[in-house]
Scaffold this motif. Structure first.
Motif, PDB file in Angstrom:
ATOM      1  N   ILE A  62       0.881  -1.226   0.015  1.00  0.00           N
ATOM      2  CA  ILE A  62      -0.010   0.049  -0.128  1.00  0.00           C
ATOM      3  C   ILE A  62       0.899   1.143   0.122  1.00  0.00           C
ATOM      4  CG2 ILE A  62      -1.818   1.218   1.191  1.00  0.00           C
ATOM      5  CD1 ILE A  62      -2.533  -1.362   2.632  1.00  0.00           C
ATOM      6  N   GLY A  63       0.563   2.094  -1.028  1.00  0.00           N
ATOM      7  CA  GLY A  63       1.126   3.391  -1.202  1.00  0.00           C
ATOM      8  C   GLY A  63       0.234   4.510  -1.088  1.00  0.00           C
ATOM      9  N   ASN A  64       0.618   5.716  -0.836  1.00  0.00           N
ATOM     10  CA  ASN A  64      -0.410   6.754  -0.826  1.00  0.00           C
ATOM     11  C   ASN A  64       0.138   8.029  -1.332  1.00  0.00           C
ATOM     12  OD1 ASN A  64      -0.210   8.915   1.540  1.00  0.00           O
ATOM     13  ND2 ASN A  64       0.552   6.869   2.211  1.00  0.00           N
ATOM     14  N   ALA A  65      -0.640   9.200  -1.494  1.00  0.00           N
ATOM     15  CA  ALA A  65      -0.332  10.497  -1.929  1.00  0.00           C
ATOM     16  C   ALA A  65      -1.290  11.374  -1.550  1.00  0.00           C
ATOM     17  CB  ALA A  65       0.261  10.726  -3.098  1.00  0.00           C
ATOM     18  N   ALA A  66      -0.982  12.541  -1.249  1.00  0.00           N
ATOM     19  CA  ALA A  66      -2.243  13.698  -0.877  1.00  0.00           C
ATOM     20  C   ALA A  66      -2.187  14.805  -1.622  1.00  0.00           C
ATOM     21  CB  ALA A  66      -2.090  14.088   0.748  1.00  0.00           C
ATOM     22  N   LEU A  67      -1.236  14.980  -2.598  1.00  0.00           N
ATOM     23  CA  LEU A  67      -0.885  16.121  -3.315  1.00  0.00           C
ATOM     24  C   LEU A  67      -1.768  15.794  -4.632  1.00  0.00           C
ATOM     25  CD1 LEU A  67       2.573  17.334  -3.126  1.00  0.00           C
ATOM     26  CD2 LEU A  67       0.671  18.401  -1.802  1.00  0.00           C
ATOM     27  N   ALA A  68      -2.683  16.771  -5.171  1.00  0.00           N
ATOM     28  CA  ALA A  68      -3.425  16.604  -6.311  1.00  0.00           C
ATOM     29  C   ALA A  68      -3.814  15.096  -6.929  1.00  0.00           C
ATOM     30  CB  ALA A  68      -2.482  17.317  -7.445  1.00  0.00           C
ATOM     31  N   PRO A  69      -4.488  14.279  -5.786  1.00  0.00           N
ATOM     32  CA  PRO A  69      -4.861  13.161  -6.132  1.00  0.00           C
ATOM     33  C   PRO A  69      -5.325  12.537  -7.429  1.00  0.00           C
ATOM     34  CG  PRO A  69      -5.617  13.834  -3.894  1.00  0.00           C
ATOM     35  CD  PRO A  69      -5.035  14.859  -4.473  1.00  0.00           C
ATOM     36  N   THR A  70      -6.211  13.496  -8.144  1.00  0.00           N
ATOM     37  CA  THR A  70      -6.980  13.018  -9.276  1.00  0.00           C
ATOM     38  C   THR A  70      -5.743  12.981 -10.477  1.00  0.00           C
ATOM     39  OG1 THR A  70      -7.449  15.253  -9.634  1.00  0.00           O
ATOM     40  CG2 THR A  70      -9.203  13.667  -8.514  1.00  0.00           C
ATOM     41  N   VAL A  71      -4.977  14.021 -10.388  1.00  0.00           N
ATOM     42  CA  VAL A  71      -3.996  14.018 -11.415  1.00  0.00           C
ATOM     43  C   VAL A  71      -2.892  12.882 -11.414  1.00  0.00           C
ATOM     44  CG1 VAL A  71      -2.650  15.495 -12.792  1.00  0.00           C
ATOM     45  CG2 VAL A  71      -4.503  16.365 -11.303  1.00  0.00           C
ATOM     46  N   VAL A  72      -2.544  12.660 -10.021  1.00  0.00           N
ATOM     47  CA  VAL A  72      -1.683  11.653  -9.794  1.00  0.00           C
ATOM     48  C   VAL A  72      -2.082  10.367 -10.131  1.00  0.00           C
ATOM     49  CG1 VAL A  72      -0.266  10.656  -7.913  1.00  0.00           C
ATOM     50  CG2 VAL A  72      -0.305  12.987  -7.893  1.00  0.00           C
ATOM     51  N   LYS A  73      -3.308  10.220  -9.714  1.00  0.00           N
ATOM     52  CA  LYS A  73      -3.938   8.818 -10.200  1.00  0.00           C
ATOM     53  C   LYS A  73      -3.919   8.707 -11.781  1.00  0.00           C
ATOM     54  CE  LYS A  73      -8.503   6.598 -10.573  1.00  0.00           C
ATOM     55  NZ  LYS A  73      -7.874   5.334 -10.601  1.00  0.00           N
ATOM     56  N   GLN A  74      -4.045   9.590 -12.347  1.00  0.00           N
ATOM     57  CA  GLN A  74      -3.911   9.565 -13.934  1.00  0.00           C
ATOM     58  C   GLN A  74      -2.673   9.203 -14.384  1.00  0.00           C
ATOM     59  OE1 GLN A  74      -5.606  12.916 -15.969  1.00  0.00           O
ATOM     60  NE2 GLN A  74      -5.457  11.753 -17.866  1.00  0.00           N
ATOM     61  N   ALA A  75      -1.637   9.998 -13.737  1.00  0.00           N
ATOM     62  CA  ALA A  75      -0.245   9.868 -14.054  1.00  0.00           C
ATOM     63  C   ALA A  75       0.229   8.439 -13.743  1.00  0.00           C
ATOM     64  CB  ALA A  75       0.453  10.758 -13.173  1.00  0.00           C
ATOM     65  N   ILE A  76      -0.258   7.606 -12.311  1.00  0.00           N
ATOM     66  CA  ILE A  76       0.036   6.363 -12.251  1.00  0.00           C
ATOM     67  C   ILE A  76      -0.613   5.411 -13.218  1.00  0.00           C
ATOM     68  CG2 ILE A  76      -0.264   4.456 -10.635  1.00  0.00           C
ATOM     69  CD1 ILE A  76       0.108   6.571  -8.354  1.00  0.00           C
ATOM     70  N   ILE A 121       6.347   3.683  -2.302  1.00  0.00           N
ATOM     71  CA  ILE A 121       5.993   3.283  -0.974  1.00  0.00           C
ATOM     72  C   ILE A 121       5.170   2.077  -1.056  1.00  0.00           C
ATOM     73  CG2 ILE A 121       4.572   3.967   0.976  1.00  0.00           C
ATOM     74  CD1 ILE A 121       5.144   7.212   0.312  1.00  0.00           C
ATOM     75  N   ALA A 122       4.290   1.811  -1.837  1.00  0.00           N
ATOM     76  CA  ALA A 122       3.632   0.493  -1.975  1.00  0.00           C
ATOM     77  C   ALA A 122       4.596  -0.693  -2.305  1.00  0.00           C
ATOM     78  CB  ALA A 122       2.553   0.570  -3.178  1.00  0.00           C
ATOM     79  N   ILE A 123       5.800  -0.261  -3.114  1.00  0.00           N
ATOM     80  CA  ILE A 123       6.645  -1.474  -3.342  1.00  0.00           C
ATOM     81  C   ILE A 123       7.301  -1.770  -2.046  1.00  0.00           C
ATOM     82  CG2 ILE A 123       8.644  -1.926  -4.476  1.00  0.00           C
ATOM     83  CD1 ILE A 123       7.732  -0.481  -7.010  1.00  0.00           C
ATOM     84  N   TRP A 124       7.774  -0.859  -1.186  1.00  0.00           N
ATOM     85  CA  TRP A 124       8.500  -0.964   0.230  1.00  0.00           C
ATOM     86  C   TRP A 124       7.491  -1.843   0.975  1.00  0.00           C
ATOM     87  CZ3 TRP A 124      13.602  -0.665   1.665  1.00  0.00           C
ATOM     88  CH2 TRP A 124      14.412  -0.103   0.824  1.00  0.00           C
ATOM     89  N   ASP A 125       6.236  -1.433   0.965  1.00  0.00           N
ATOM     90  CA  ASP A 125       5.386  -2.216   1.844  1.00  0.00           C
ATOM     91  C   ASP A 125       5.379  -3.574   1.380  1.00  0.00           C
ATOM     92  OD1 ASP A 125       1.893  -2.328   2.398  1.00  0.00           O
ATOM     93  OD2 ASP A 125       3.318  -2.416   3.833  1.00  0.00           O
ATOM     94  N   LEU A 126       5.198  -3.918   0.048  1.00  0.00           N
ATOM     95  CA  LEU A 126       5.120  -5.088  -0.499  1.00  0.00           C
ATOM     96  C   LEU A 126       6.427  -5.808  -0.244  1.00  0.00           C
ATOM     97  CD1 LEU A 126       3.957  -7.213  -2.475  1.00  0.00           C
ATOM     98  CD2 LEU A 126       5.131  -5.905  -4.191  1.00  0.00           C
ATOM     99  N   MET A 127       7.564  -5.239  -0.324  1.00  0.00           N
ATOM    100  CA  MET A 127       8.835  -5.993  -0.023  1.00  0.00           C
ATOM    101  C   MET A 127       8.830  -6.651   1.489  1.00  0.00           C
ATOM    102  SD  MET A 127      11.900  -4.342  -1.890  1.00  0.00           S
ATOM    103  CE  MET A 127      11.713  -2.657  -1.327  1.00  0.00           C
ATOM    104  N   GLY A 128       8.308  -5.624   2.514  1.00  0.00           N
ATOM    105  CA  GLY A 128       8.443  -6.028   3.800  1.00  0.00           C
ATOM    106  C   GLY A 128       7.485  -7.098   3.966  1.00  0.00           C
ATOM    107  N   LYS A 129       6.288  -7.257   3.378  1.00  0.00           N
ATOM    108  CA  LYS A 129       5.056  -8.073   3.537  1.00  0.00           C
ATOM    109  C   LYS A 129       5.861  -9.344   3.020  1.00  0.00           C
ATOM    110  CE  LYS A 129       1.215  -5.194   3.715  1.00  0.00           C
ATOM    111  NZ  LYS A 129       0.107  -4.394   2.801  1.00  0.00           N
ATOM    112  N   LEU A 130       6.638  -9.552   1.946  1.00  0.00           N
ATOM    113  CA  LEU A 130       7.074 -10.553   1.289  1.00  0.00           C
ATOM    114  C   LEU A 130       8.052 -11.348   2.138  1.00  0.00           C
ATOM    115  CD1 LEU A 130       7.328  -9.368  -2.470  1.00  0.00           C
ATOM    116  CD2 LEU A 130       5.679 -11.102  -1.747  1.00  0.00           C
ATOM    117  N   VAL A 131       8.787 -10.534   2.709  1.00  0.00           N
ATOM    118  CA  VAL A 131       9.890 -11.211   3.851  1.00  0.00           C
ATOM    119  C   VAL A 131       9.461 -11.111   5.071  1.00  0.00           C
ATOM    120  CG1 VAL A 131      11.768 -10.334   1.989  1.00  0.00           C
ATOM    121  CG2 VAL A 131      11.136  -8.837   3.915  1.00  0.00           C
ATOM    122  N   GLY A 132       8.201 -10.611   5.495  1.00  0.00           N
ATOM    123  CA  GLY A 132       7.577 -10.782   6.858  1.00  0.00           C
ATOM    124  C   GLY A 132       8.588  -9.799   7.687  1.00  0.00           C
TER     125      GLY A 132
END
Ligand SMILES: O=C(O)C(=O)C[C@@H](O)CO
Ligand SMILES: [Mg+2]
Length: 391
Positions: A62-76, A121-132
């Motif tokens: 899980i990652g997140n962002a608070a700046l201009a979310p609708t535009v950031v969503k489109q960029a992702i 941030i989502a990738i780091w959360d994912l890595m942590g979960k994958l290695v426990g």
């Protein structure tokens, strides 16, 4: 090896009750405009972006962002997700460079780097979960028994109400308190007096054995700040934050070189090189990037090394899990900002209504769990009825 299978973004728009804006609530960059009414309007965070990166085995970071979310969503959705799908999340440094370089023409700052941050941030959360392992254990481990936090609210208002708020906050044992200025250049000398009266009033409550941080949120200019800093010295602020607009790096450097009051900033700076420039030009005495803007955990950890080499402390903007994990794993990150949970006002606190697991401050400290993998947060549906979700 598991690969990234998908990236899901959602924009959460708060439809629940909000605290109505009041005048002179917090200085900000829009104060220089001639518009009347709610000058904080463009700085209200009543939307948030969640970014979920799923691996082939079904694990989700899980990652997140608070700046201009609708535009950031489109960029992702349109640009960054296709770049990361199919990659090994443990190639996180390569993935970061791929996102950074493939959008370099437009993505080095602002929207692009915010999008990169949410994915990273989502990738780091994912890595942590994958290695426990908790993310901080992947970054350098536990450098603190627990993290000292400073109470960050005290927006400008009637002096009595600010003193009541400070008195209430004192009951929680914080060793630091951050207040916002309500007056700036357009308010002239009377506004300076109003600012000084509020700083004095907060000091009366918290005393001088606690830190006091003062936030301008880009609402002053170099001339006004040069006049104000000497007047603030007797209140011994730990720092004055974002006195001028983020692009005025020369102004930051001049104010910091005055040696009057330490200057902090960085929450509106982006990328490793952007923050390295602030350090190189001695623009700040305290660096305050926000991990969900500056380039995520991959960028933040590189910046931490540069800041440590310059012995500039790093105290990331915003009390959120991603910033806490960097603070826990770096000796050069001494304390953390903490937004108390409260009704939705500016929106700094909105993440409390979307995620569960962000640690709560107790007696002025917060703790991270050695056994909670990843960032230790989940997305909750507890307040779903107060949100409009855009998939
Ligand atoms: O908490 C901060 O440093 C901010 O800049 C938040 C913003 O809402 C102004 O207080
Ligand atoms: Mg700030």
């Amino acid at each position: 090896m598991t690969k990234i299978k998908s990236v899901r973004t959602r924009v959460w728009t708060w439809k629940g009750p909000t605290v109505p804006p009041t005048g002179n609530f917090c200085t900000n960059a829009s104060d220089a405009l001639r518009i009347e009414g709610d000058a904080m309007a463009s700085f209200r965070f009543h939307q948030w972006l969640t970014c979920e990166v799923e691996a082939e085995d079904g694990t989700i970071g899980i990652g997140n962002a608070a700046l201009a979310p609708t535009v950031v969503k489109q960029a992702i959705d349109e640009w960054y997700a296709p770049l990361v799908i199919g990659e090994d999340p443990f190639d996180y440094a390569y993935i970061w460079e791929k996102m950074y370089r493939r959008s370099h023409a437009w993505g080095r700052k602002g929207i692009g780097m915010t999008a990169i941050s949410a994915v990273d941030i989502a990738i780091w959360d994912l890595m942590g979960k994958l290695v426990g392992k908790p993310v901080f254990k992947l970054l350098g481990g536990r450098t603190k028994d627990k993290i000292p936090v400073y109470y960050s609210k005290l927006y400008a208002g009637p002096i009595e109400s600010m003193q009541r708020e400070a008195e209430e906050a004192m009951k929680n044992g914080y060793k630091g308190y951050k207040s916002r200025f309500g007056f700036g250049p357009k308010d002239g000398m009377p506004g300076m007096r109003e600012n000084l009266k509020r700083v004095e009033a907060v000091r009366e409550v918290i005393g001088y054995d606690n830190d006091l941080m003062l936030e301008c949120y880009m609402g002053w200019n170099l001339d006004y700040a040069k006049r104000m800093l000497p007047k603030l010295e007797k209140y011994e602020p730990r720092w004055v934050e974002e006195p001028v607009i983020a692009d005025d790096v020369e102004g930051y450097a001049e104010l910091n070189a005055m040696g009057s009051v330490p200057i902090s900033g960085g929450e509106h700076e982006f990328s490793v090189i952007g923050c390295a420039e602030l350090i190189r030009r001695k623009a700040v005495s305290v660096l305050q990037y926000d991990t969900n803007r500056v380039g995520g955990i991959t960028a933040a950890q590189k910046i931490n090394a540069i800041a440590e080499a310059a012995q500039i402390p790093v105290i990331p903007h915003a009390g959120q899990a991603h910033n806490y994990h960097l603070t826990m794993s770096n000796v050069n990150c001494p304390i953390a900002e903490y937004f108390p949970v409260h009704d939705v006002e500016v929106g700094n606190e909105l993440f409390y209504y979307i995620f569960e697991g962000d640690p709560e401050a107790v007696d002025g400290f917060l703790q991270l769990d050695d056994d909670k993998p990843g960032l230790g947060i989940t997305i909750t549906d507890k307040h779903l009825s107060n949100f409009e979700i855009t998939e």
